[in-house]
Design a protein around this motif. Structure first.
Motif, PDB file in Angstrom:
ATOM      1  N   LEU A 183      14.807 -77.456  23.361  1.00  0.00           N
ATOM      2  CA  LEU A 183      14.677 -78.388  24.484  1.00  0.00           C
ATOM      3  C   LEU A 183      14.317 -79.754  23.920  1.00  0.00           C
ATOM      4  N   SER A 223       6.188 -72.816  12.143  1.00  0.00           N
ATOM      5  CA  SER A 223       6.249 -73.104  10.712  1.00  0.00           C
ATOM      6  C   SER A 223       4.976 -73.814  10.288  1.00  0.00           C
ATOM      7  N   ARG A 282      -0.813 -78.363   2.738  1.00  0.00           N
ATOM      8  CA  ARG A 282      -0.357 -79.765   2.719  1.00  0.00           C
ATOM      9  C   ARG A 282      -0.665 -80.402   1.373  1.00  0.00           C
ATOM     10  N   GLU A 284      17.307 -83.970  20.054  1.00  0.00           N
ATOM     11  CA  GLU A 284      18.291 -83.134  19.357  1.00  0.00           C
ATOM     12  C   GLU A 284      19.425 -82.854  20.316  1.00  0.00           C
ATOM     13  N   LYS A 316      -3.255 -84.528  13.171  1.00  0.00           N
ATOM     14  CA  LYS A 316      -4.082 -83.331  12.940  1.00  0.00           C
ATOM     15  C   LYS A 316      -4.566 -83.296  11.498  1.00  0.00           C
ATOM     16  N   GLU A 319       7.455 -86.635  11.738  1.00  0.00           N
ATOM     17  CA  GLU A 319       8.176 -85.600  10.983  1.00  0.00           C
ATOM     18  C   GLU A 319       9.298 -86.208  10.145  1.00  0.00           C
ATOM     19  N   TYR A 341       5.182 -83.461   3.712  1.00  0.00           N
ATOM     20  CA  TYR A 341       3.743 -83.195   3.618  1.00  0.00           C
ATOM     21  C   TYR A 341       3.416 -81.800   3.075  1.00  0.00           C
ATOM     22  N   GLU A 400      13.057 -68.498  15.163  1.00  0.00           N
ATOM     23  CA  GLU A 400      11.905 -69.114  14.476  1.00  0.00           C
ATOM     24  C   GLU A 400      10.865 -69.491  15.514  1.00  0.00           C
ATOM     25  N   LEU A 401       9.645 -68.982  15.321  1.00  0.00           N
ATOM     26  CA  LEU A 401       8.579 -69.259  16.294  1.00  0.00           C
ATOM     27  C   LEU A 401       7.622 -70.338  15.811  1.00  0.00           C
ATOM     28  N   TRP A 461      -0.346 -75.026  10.907  1.00  0.00           N
ATOM     29  CA  TRP A 461       0.965 -74.622  11.425  1.00  0.00           C
ATOM     30  C   TRP A 461       1.190 -75.150  12.835  1.00  0.00           C
ATOM     31  N   GLN A 476       1.559 -83.866  13.732  1.00  0.00           N
ATOM     32  CA  GLN A 476       1.351 -83.586  12.308  1.00  0.00           C
ATOM     33  C   GLN A 476       0.376 -84.546  11.616  1.00  0.00           C
ATOM     34  N   ARG A 516      11.878 -84.061  20.966  1.00  0.00           N
ATOM     35  CA  ARG A 516      12.867 -84.141  19.880  1.00  0.00           C
ATOM     36  C   ARG A 516      14.217 -84.486  20.478  1.00  0.00           C
TER      37      ARG A 516
HETATM   38  P1  AMO Z   1       8.660 -77.494  13.296  1.00  0.00           P
HETATM   39  O1  AMO Z   1       9.515 -78.719  13.347  1.00  0.00           O
HETATM   40  O2  AMO Z   1       9.240 -76.299  12.594  1.00  0.00           O
HETATM   41  O3  AMO Z   1       7.287 -77.782  12.561  1.00  0.00           O
HETATM   42  O4  AMO Z   1       8.238 -77.101  14.760  1.00  0.00           O
HETATM   43  C1  AMO Z   1       7.306 -76.050  14.990  1.00  0.00           C
HETATM   44  C2  AMO Z   1       7.873 -75.053  16.002  1.00  0.00           C
HETATM   45  O5  AMO Z   1       8.171 -75.729  17.209  1.00  0.00           O
HETATM   46  C3  AMO Z   1       9.263 -75.112  17.850  1.00  0.00           C
HETATM   47  N1  AMO Z   1      10.310 -76.109  18.113  1.00  0.00           N
HETATM   48  C4  AMO Z   1      11.012 -76.206  19.268  1.00  0.00           C
HETATM   49  N2  AMO Z   1      10.972 -75.479  20.386  1.00  0.00           N
HETATM   50  C5  AMO Z   1      11.824 -75.817  21.382  1.00  0.00           C
HETATM   51  N3  AMO Z   1      12.700 -76.853  21.323  1.00  0.00           N
HETATM   52  C6  AMO Z   1      12.769 -77.615  20.213  1.00  0.00           C
HETATM   53  N4  AMO Z   1      13.627 -78.637  20.158  1.00  0.00           N
HETATM   54  C7  AMO Z   1      11.910 -77.296  19.105  1.00  0.00           C
HETATM   55  N5  AMO Z   1      11.706 -77.829  17.876  1.00  0.00           N
HETATM   56  C8  AMO Z   1      10.733 -77.093  17.306  1.00  0.00           C
HETATM   57  C9  AMO Z   1       9.777 -74.027  16.920  1.00  0.00           C
HETATM   58  C10 AMO Z   1       9.208 -74.432  15.591  1.00  0.00           C
HETATM   59  O6  AMO Z   1       8.993 -73.330  14.728  1.00  0.00           O
HETATM   60  N6  AMO Z   1       4.643 -80.184  12.009  1.00  0.00           N
HETATM   61  C11 AMO Z   1       5.332 -78.917  11.821  1.00  0.00           C
HETATM   62  C12 AMO Z   1       4.394 -77.754  11.969  1.00  0.00           C
HETATM   63  C13 AMO Z   1       3.339 -77.679  10.883  1.00  0.00           C
HETATM   64  O7  AMO Z   1       3.713 -77.617   9.710  1.00  0.00           O
HETATM   65  O8  AMO Z   1       2.144 -77.651  11.234  1.00  0.00           O
HETATM   66  C14 AMO Z   1       6.457 -78.839  12.815  1.00  0.00           C
HETATM   67  O9  AMO Z   1       6.558 -79.540  13.785  1.00  0.00           O
HETATM   68  O10 AMO Z   1       9.245 -72.790  17.353  1.00  0.00           O
END
Ligand code: AMO
Length: 439
Positions: A230, A365, A369, A222, A202, A177, A340, A362-363, A407, A199, A220
């Motif tokens: 998480l 994204s 591509r 973060e 797939k 990412e 991408y 946010e659920l 997604w 990503q 992640r």
């Molecule tokens: P993105 O980074 O938005 O997109 O992640 C997709 C979804 O994953 C969830 N998410 C998380 N849930 C819990 N803890 C976290 N730290 C966390 N980070 C992300 C969110 C988010 O919407 N590759 C793209 C997807 C794509 O385009 O196919 C991606 O990873 O619900």
């Protein structure tokens, strides 16, 4: 059937029924049940034991020779009980078990770190410290039974649409990412990372497999202290060839509606699910707002966000107050989206992208591509990433890469919505965050 010794009772598959299978038609029958002692009430010449297993609970009654033994059993001990089913005067059940044999398989300590029934409440932290015991509380284990059902329902929904389930590596050599939020570690004297998402893989797979999905753990790094982030989370990812973001939004919409319909039938006593089913059933399709429409709505409500800026937490909360259920935010500025994502041909400042929201949360994204190698390379550079680090990925674009879209759905966040839990830690068995690496 009579028990010769303690070992027979515990080890020889002695259980004749799970508690959930017991009913009035078994009155008079001798049964063997196994589980844990949830409660004990001693009224002198009788002792009532509430026995629970993973399927339910039942009252068992000890008298005579068993009285002293049963009085000694600590709550949450695991036991096997042999006895006869009979009618009960208890308010909540027409039947009970008259205890004829009882063997303690394992005695629970006293006192326990938390109350396994949940009647005495404990902090989230204390509960997770003792998660295995916390799960003896049926309202906690219920969340994870629902989670299992939702997973199988998602699989079913995607399989019927022609998606193939795949497993991609979680130990990777390149950021999927971009550069941020990666956990790195030493891998046989090289640098490796934990996958942030599937990503790149797939996208590569659709050149041959056409439609793929993966349900897996992603990582992640973060430093977020929030109720929705998480360090390790589960994501449902799809990718499909020869389709665009509109198509993948419709797949996601169908999946959300199908899952809610299916699990609200199975968990009909769960109020949040019933409400969701009603909401989704009545208003036809999930609302779509463009990023620009969101800015307009925010401006009209006093939140001035300039085009190109990300939607802040407070602006998402404002939008969430006005759009309380599921909705898509589409057509984000290209700048805000990963390298991408395809820009819109007519208006390259905007992209063919979307987020699925539930209120402020946010659920998911996703988007169409870029499938042109040169444009992808240029975008990597614009984002300050080095194309040579993505050589393995870029070479696949020389092998007949079709247009594609997909997604990623944050599965734990989806579970928060289905259960109406406000903290992601409630729906993850052993959460990992900045503070927590155990148990
Ligand atoms: P993105 O980074 O938005 O997109 O992640 C997709 C979804 O994953 C969830 N998410 C998380 N849930 C819990 N803890 C976290 N730290 C966390 N980070 C992300 C969110 C988010 O919407 N590759 C793209 C997807 C794509 O385009 O196919 C991606 O990873 O619900």
């Amino acid at each position: 059937m009579s028990i010769k010794n303690r070992r027979d009772m515990l080890h020889n598959n002695q259980r004749s029924h799970y508690i959930g299978q017991l009913n009035e038609s078994l009155t008079g029958r001798r049964v063997f049940v196994a589980g844990w002692v949830e409660d004990i009430r001693d009224i002198g010449r009788l002792v009532f034991v509430i026995l629970r297993d993973s399927t339910g609970s039942i009252q068992a009654v000890a008298r005579g020779q068993h009285l002293n033994q049963v009085k000694e059993i600590s709550r949450q001990s695991s036991v096997v009980i042999g006895g006869s089913i009979r009618k009960s005067d208890a308010r909540d059940s027409p039947i009970e078990i008259g205890i004829e044999e009882i063997v303690v398989a394992s005695r629970a300590a006293y006192p326990l770190p938390i109350d396994g029934t949940g009647r005495v409440s404990s902090s989230m932290d204390k509960r997770i410290d003792s998660r295995a015991l916390d799960l003896r509380n049926p309202s906690v284990s219920g969340i994870f039974k629902l989670r299992g059902l939702v997973l199988s329902s998602i699989r079913e929904s995607l399989l019927t649409k022609g998606f193939l389930e795949v497993n991609t590596p979680k130990i990777i050599g390149t950021a999927s990412e971009g550069g941020a939020n990666l956990f790195g570690f030493d891998y046989f004297k090289r640098k490796a990372y934990l996958a942030q998402s599937p990503q790149l893989y797939k996208e590569e797979l659709i050149i041959s497999l056409d439609r793929v999905f993966e349900i897996g753990p992603y990582f992640r790094s973060e430093k977020s202290h929030t109720v929705r982030h998480l360090s390790e989370f589960t994501s449902v990812d799809i990718e499909a060839a020869f389709v665009d973001y509109e198509f993948t939004m419709s797949i996601l919409e169908g999946l959300v509606k199908g899952v809610v319909r299916k699990v609200s039938g199975a968990f009909s006593d769960l109020a949040p699910l019933r409400d969701l089913a009603l909401k989704l059933g009545s208003n036809g399709s999930i609302e779509k707002l463009t990023y620009k429409q969101c800015l307009e709505e925010l401006w009209n409500n006093g939140e001035k966000i300039e085009f190109g800026a990300d939607l802040t937490d407070s602006s998402l909360r404002l939008l969430g107050e006005r759009h309380t259920g599921f909705y898509f935010i589409t057509d984000w500025p290209t700048e805000l989206k990963p390298f991408y994502i395809q820009d819109k041909r007519q208006d390259p400042e905007l992209s063919e992208s979307f987020d699925l929201q539930y209120g402020y949360l946010e659920l998911a994204s996703g988007g169409t591509r870029l499938h042109d190698k040169e444009r992808l390379q240029a975008r990597l550079e614009q984002k300050g990433l080095r194309p040579e680090n993505f050589a393995d990925h870029l070479k696949v674009f020389d092998w007949g890469m079709p247009p594609h879209a997909g997604w990623g759905l944050g599965f734990d966040r989806f579970m928060m919505v289905l259960t109406d839990c406000q903290n992601i830690r409630e729906v993850v068995l052993f959460p990992r965050d900045v503070e927590r690496l155990h148990p």
